[in-house]
Scaffold this active site. Sequence first.
Site, PDB file in Angstrom:
ATOM      1  N   GLY A   1      54.493  61.649 -24.751  1.00 17.48           N
ATOM      2  CA  GLY A   1      55.248  62.869 -25.072  1.00 17.48           C
ATOM      3  C   GLY A   1      54.366  64.101 -25.061  1.00 17.48           C
ATOM      4  O   GLY A   1      54.602  65.057 -25.795  1.00 17.48           O
TER       5      GLY A   1
ATOM      6  N   ILE B   1      59.295  71.571 -37.187  1.00 14.16           N
ATOM      7  CA  ILE B   1      58.020  72.151 -36.760  1.00 14.16           C
ATOM      8  C   ILE B   1      58.275  73.449 -35.982  1.00 14.16           C
ATOM      9  O   ILE B   1      59.085  73.473 -35.052  1.00 14.16           O
ATOM     10  CB  ILE B   1      57.225  71.164 -35.868  1.00 14.16           C
TER      11      ILE B   1
ATOM     12  N   TYR C   1      69.117  59.235 -34.787  1.00 11.23           N
ATOM     13  CA  TYR C   1      67.703  59.596 -34.868  1.00 11.23           C
ATOM     14  C   TYR C   1      67.096  59.077 -36.180  1.00 11.23           C
ATOM     15  O   TYR C   1      66.036  58.437 -36.176  1.00 11.23           O
ATOM     16  CB  TYR C   1      67.578  61.124 -34.779  1.00 11.23           C
TER      17      TYR C   1
END
Length: 323
Positions: free
Chosen positions: A13, A178, A148
């Site tokens: 990622g 974030i 999720y």
Amino acid sequence: MSKSDMRRILVSGACGQIGSELTLALRERYGHENVVATGHRTKPSDKLCQSGPFEFIDVTRRETVEEVVEKYDIDTVYHLAAILSAVGEEKPHLAWEVNINGLYNILEVAREREMARVFCPSSIAVFGPETPRENTPQETVLRPRTMYGVTKVAGELLCNYYFKRFGLDVRGTRYPGIISSETLPGGGTTDYAVEIFYEAIRHQRYTCFLREDTVLPMMYMPDCIKATIDLMEADLSRLKHHADFNLAAMSFSPAELVAEIKKHIPEFTCEYQPDFRQAIADSWPRTIDDSAARQEWGWEPSYDLAAMTADMLEKLGQRIGSG
Ligand code: SER
């Protein structure tokens, strides 16, 4: 840095919001050639390609992981490839495939090759409506309502299982939302807190997909990078927890963020049009108790709302201000 600290690192990622900045920080710290950035589909940035090796992998196809691990003699993985909460609700099967089967592949390759360490992020999405929402404890009810969240709870349990059962040193934090100026987040519920800065600079107005009083835990990218590296370098003998550390820096609502941005851009205005992401946000905590992280590996954040906002506007203003 002594020889025993040398690492051959793979970041999955690496084109994503956290991966793109974490990879560069790891390269600075452990040597550019020792950190292999990997991605799936996204075209890597020039910065990522020019500062060290880059390879394409698909974490759901174990052989693609094995090939790169073998080629670079990898002994440490930062496994950041994941589907986030909003996309996960639109594509729950894909979320399961990537977040569970992808993680399982990484853990299996790491176990077989007796790797030194694996980092796998968890999230505030492990919590659900029955969890205390203020000062959410480290040990509490984990009954998420999103796919999720389901994959993140299962992921934490799986990582902790690999540590206990196979001695694989897997570590992870429950990241809050974030906020970053380099790469946009992809498909999360906390994404508004990044988008709002782009719109404030470009158009001095923003339409927020959460209600103005929705308080969520958040963190600025420099703190996120620091937390990740500090946890991975912490002395194992001090850790009582492994893959599930609560982590906090600041909590605020959209209205509070708007007020802070207005101190720098007085003409900025924000409207509110909550969509399906409001229900996700409403099932998450408002504030987090991260005392285990503070005690076990010395976690301490540097950025609050005011410091983060000033820095975001300065960095983004330089980059997109004239665009
Ligand atoms: N930022 C993530 C999301 O909104 C939470 O881990 O999905």
